[in-house]
Write a protein that holds these residues in place. Sequence first.
Motif, PDB file in Angstrom:
ATOM      1  N   PRO A  36      61.388 -78.111  11.844  1.00  0.00           N
ATOM      2  CA  PRO A  36      62.049 -77.721  13.039  1.00  0.00           C
ATOM      3  C   PRO A  36      62.645 -76.209  13.220  1.00  0.00           C
ATOM      4  O   PRO A  36      62.748 -75.754  14.177  1.00  0.00           O
ATOM      5  CB  PRO A  36      63.414 -78.728  12.922  1.00  0.00           C
ATOM      6  N   SER A  37      63.145 -75.600  12.107  1.00  0.00           N
ATOM      7  CA  SER A  37      63.575 -74.245  12.179  1.00  0.00           C
ATOM      8  C   SER A  37      62.437 -73.250  12.547  1.00  0.00           C
ATOM      9  O   SER A  37      62.672 -72.361  13.438  1.00  0.00           O
ATOM     10  CB  SER A  37      64.268 -73.988  10.815  1.00  0.00           C
ATOM     11  N   THR A  38      61.335 -73.516  11.693  1.00  0.00           N
ATOM     12  CA  THR A  38      60.158 -72.754  12.050  1.00  0.00           C
ATOM     13  C   THR A  38      59.953 -72.650  13.374  1.00  0.00           C
ATOM     14  O   THR A  38      59.348 -71.691  14.106  1.00  0.00           O
ATOM     15  CB  THR A  38      59.019 -72.662  11.010  1.00  0.00           C
ATOM     16  N   LEU A  39      59.466 -74.046  13.913  1.00  0.00           N
ATOM     17  CA  LEU A  39      59.088 -74.208  15.333  1.00  0.00           C
ATOM     18  C   LEU A  39      60.047 -73.450  16.397  1.00  0.00           C
ATOM     19  O   LEU A  39      59.687 -73.146  17.210  1.00  0.00           O
ATOM     20  CB  LEU A  39      58.773 -75.650  15.388  1.00  0.00           C
ATOM     21  N   ARG A  40      61.434 -73.471  16.065  1.00  0.00           N
ATOM     22  CA  ARG A  40      62.169 -73.193  16.908  1.00  0.00           C
ATOM     23  C   ARG A  40      62.342 -71.708  17.107  1.00  0.00           C
ATOM     24  O   ARG A  40      62.333 -71.155  18.159  1.00  0.00           O
ATOM     25  CB  ARG A  40      63.721 -73.325  16.460  1.00  0.00           C
ATOM     26  N   TRP A  41      61.781 -70.978  15.943  1.00  0.00           N
ATOM     27  CA  TRP A  41      61.716 -69.418  16.190  1.00  0.00           C
ATOM     28  C   TRP A  41      60.480 -69.198  16.772  1.00  0.00           C
ATOM     29  O   TRP A  41      60.436 -68.175  17.687  1.00  0.00           O
ATOM     30  CB  TRP A  41      61.676 -68.661  14.612  1.00  0.00           C
ATOM     31  N   HIS A  42      59.362 -70.055  16.791  1.00  0.00           N
ATOM     32  CA  HIS A  42      58.268 -69.927  17.445  1.00  0.00           C
ATOM     33  C   HIS A  42      58.579 -69.918  19.012  1.00  0.00           C
ATOM     34  O   HIS A  42      57.869 -69.186  19.405  1.00  0.00           O
ATOM     35  CB  HIS A  42      57.021 -70.652  16.910  1.00  0.00           C
ATOM     36  N   ALA A  43      59.296 -71.058  19.116  1.00  0.00           N
ATOM     37  CA  ALA A  43      59.556 -71.081  20.450  1.00  0.00           C
ATOM     38  C   ALA A  43      60.357 -70.072  21.194  1.00  0.00           C
ATOM     39  O   ALA A  43      59.919 -69.557  22.316  1.00  0.00           O
ATOM     40  CB  ALA A  43      60.255 -72.555  20.668  1.00  0.00           C
ATOM     41  N   TYR A  44      61.322 -69.539  20.573  1.00  0.00           N
ATOM     42  CA  TYR A  44      61.992 -68.447  20.881  1.00  0.00           C
ATOM     43  C   TYR A  44      60.951 -67.302  21.216  1.00  0.00           C
ATOM     44  O   TYR A  44      61.109 -66.342  22.243  1.00  0.00           O
ATOM     45  CB  TYR A  44      63.038 -67.992  19.961  1.00  0.00           C
ATOM     46  N   ASP A  45      60.118 -67.062  20.346  1.00  0.00           N
ATOM     47  CA  ASP A  45      59.526 -65.637  20.350  1.00  0.00           C
ATOM     48  C   ASP A  45      58.191 -65.887  21.574  1.00  0.00           C
ATOM     49  O   ASP A  45      57.892 -64.977  22.409  1.00  0.00           O
ATOM     50  CB  ASP A  45      58.410 -65.844  19.026  1.00  0.00           C
ATOM     51  N   LEU A  46      57.696 -67.318  21.454  1.00  0.00           N
ATOM     52  CA  LEU A  46      56.694 -67.410  22.656  1.00  0.00           C
ATOM     53  C   LEU A  46      57.433 -67.448  23.985  1.00  0.00           C
ATOM     54  O   LEU A  46      56.936 -66.783  25.159  1.00  0.00           O
ATOM     55  CB  LEU A  46      56.047 -68.670  22.577  1.00  0.00           C
ATOM     56  N   ILE A  47      58.633 -68.017  24.055  1.00  0.00           N
ATOM     57  CA  ILE A  47      59.116 -67.994  25.555  1.00  0.00           C
ATOM     58  C   ILE A  47      59.550 -66.371  26.063  1.00  0.00           C
ATOM     59  O   ILE A  47      59.164 -66.204  27.109  1.00  0.00           O
ATOM     60  CB  ILE A  47      60.247 -68.784  25.486  1.00  0.00           C
ATOM     61  N   ALA A  48      59.988 -65.716  25.006  1.00  0.00           N
ATOM     62  CA  ALA A  48      60.458 -64.402  25.343  1.00  0.00           C
ATOM     63  C   ALA A  48      59.109 -63.491  25.745  1.00  0.00           C
ATOM     64  O   ALA A  48      59.336 -62.728  26.706  1.00  0.00           O
ATOM     65  CB  ALA A  48      61.028 -63.755  23.945  1.00  0.00           C
ATOM     66  N   LYS A  49      57.955 -63.905  25.278  1.00  0.00           N
ATOM     67  CA  LYS A  49      56.633 -63.053  25.571  1.00  0.00           C
ATOM     68  C   LYS A  49      56.173 -63.593  26.647  1.00  0.00           C
ATOM     69  O   LYS A  49      55.637 -62.856  27.548  1.00  0.00           O
ATOM     70  CB  LYS A  49      55.735 -62.910  24.562  1.00  0.00           C
ATOM     71  N   ARG A  50      56.047 -64.851  26.795  1.00  0.00           N
ATOM     72  CA  ARG A  50      55.214 -65.752  27.839  1.00  0.00           C
ATOM     73  C   ARG A  50      55.858 -66.147  28.970  1.00  0.00           C
ATOM     74  O   ARG A  50      55.336 -66.225  30.114  1.00  0.00           O
ATOM     75  CB  ARG A  50      54.436 -66.680  27.332  1.00  0.00           C
ATOM     76  N   LEU A  51      57.107 -66.402  29.027  1.00  0.00           N
ATOM     77  CA  LEU A  51      57.792 -67.022  30.126  1.00  0.00           C
ATOM     78  C   LEU A  51      59.115 -66.065  30.623  1.00  0.00           C
ATOM     79  O   LEU A  51      59.301 -66.343  31.830  1.00  0.00           O
ATOM     80  CB  LEU A  51      58.328 -68.410  29.697  1.00  0.00           C
ATOM     81  N   ALA A  52      59.561 -65.631  29.802  1.00  0.00           N
ATOM     82  CA  ALA A  52      61.012 -64.732  30.052  1.00  0.00           C
ATOM     83  C   ALA A  52      60.920 -63.645  31.130  1.00  0.00           C
ATOM     84  O   ALA A  52      61.807 -63.562  32.164  1.00  0.00           O
ATOM     85  CB  ALA A  52      61.904 -64.389  28.947  1.00  0.00           C
ATOM     86  N   PRO A  53      59.688 -62.977  31.040  1.00  0.00           N
ATOM     87  CA  PRO A  53      59.660 -61.789  32.214  1.00  0.00           C
ATOM     88  C   PRO A  53      59.936 -62.718  33.693  1.00  0.00           C
ATOM     89  O   PRO A  53      59.564 -63.672  34.038  1.00  0.00           O
ATOM     90  CB  PRO A  53      58.463 -61.342  31.832  1.00  0.00           C
ATOM     91  N   ALA A  54      60.282 -61.764  34.588  1.00  0.00           N
ATOM     92  CA  ALA A  54      60.399 -61.997  36.067  1.00  0.00           C
ATOM     93  C   ALA A  54      59.146 -62.349  36.498  1.00  0.00           C
ATOM     94  O   ALA A  54      58.875 -63.354  37.387  1.00  0.00           O
ATOM     95  CB  ALA A  54      61.033 -60.642  36.605  1.00  0.00           C
ATOM     96  N   GLU A  55      57.935 -61.750  36.148  1.00  0.00           N
ATOM     97  CA  GLU A  55      56.583 -61.923  36.579  1.00  0.00           C
ATOM     98  C   GLU A  55      55.780 -61.955  35.485  1.00  0.00           C
ATOM     99  O   GLU A  55      55.015 -60.978  35.060  1.00  0.00           O
ATOM    100  CB  GLU A  55      56.022 -61.124  37.588  1.00  0.00           C
ATOM    101  N   PRO A  56      55.622 -63.133  34.513  1.00  0.00           N
ATOM    102  CA  PRO A  56      54.875 -63.174  33.502  1.00  0.00           C
ATOM    103  C   PRO A  56      53.471 -63.032  33.687  1.00  0.00           C
ATOM    104  O   PRO A  56      52.840 -63.534  34.711  1.00  0.00           O
ATOM    105  CB  PRO A  56      55.103 -64.746  33.116  1.00  0.00           C
TER     106      PRO A  56
END
Length: 133
Positions: A36-56
């Motif tokens: 779970p911990s590693t997957l949570r870090w992966h999720a944070y990283d993937l969301i920051a790069k792929r979903l968080a921008p105003a226009e991904p």
Amino acid sequence: MDRSLDQRLDRIARHPFRAKFHLRGRDRATAELSGPSTLRWHAYDLIAKRLAPAEPYKDGKQTPYRGHPVFVAQHATATCCRTCLQRWHEIPKGRELSRAERAYVVEVICRWIEREMADAWGAGPGSAREDRT
């Protein structure tokens, strides 16, 4: 929050397209090995790069269907693109995700993975979470 999150996940899972997604094969093995911990870090990283921008970049097509447990979870939880985030989670498009919104999306993804992996990790809905990393 767990109860309302579980209720939201149950509602999303009733949608025929979302109901098709489950962790299988390599994606399940990756989740089991990572924990779970590693997957949570992966999720944070993937969301920051792929979903968080105003226009991904390539929004609506940026999330693969396989290749990582987080990708599968994104489709299962309607956190795969900004359109789905707006429709299912009331998070508007056209602006960068806030820190709280990013944390919420990661929590949704991780909760779905936790529910999928309950037998392997020994942590079902409502039970104490155990970290095996």
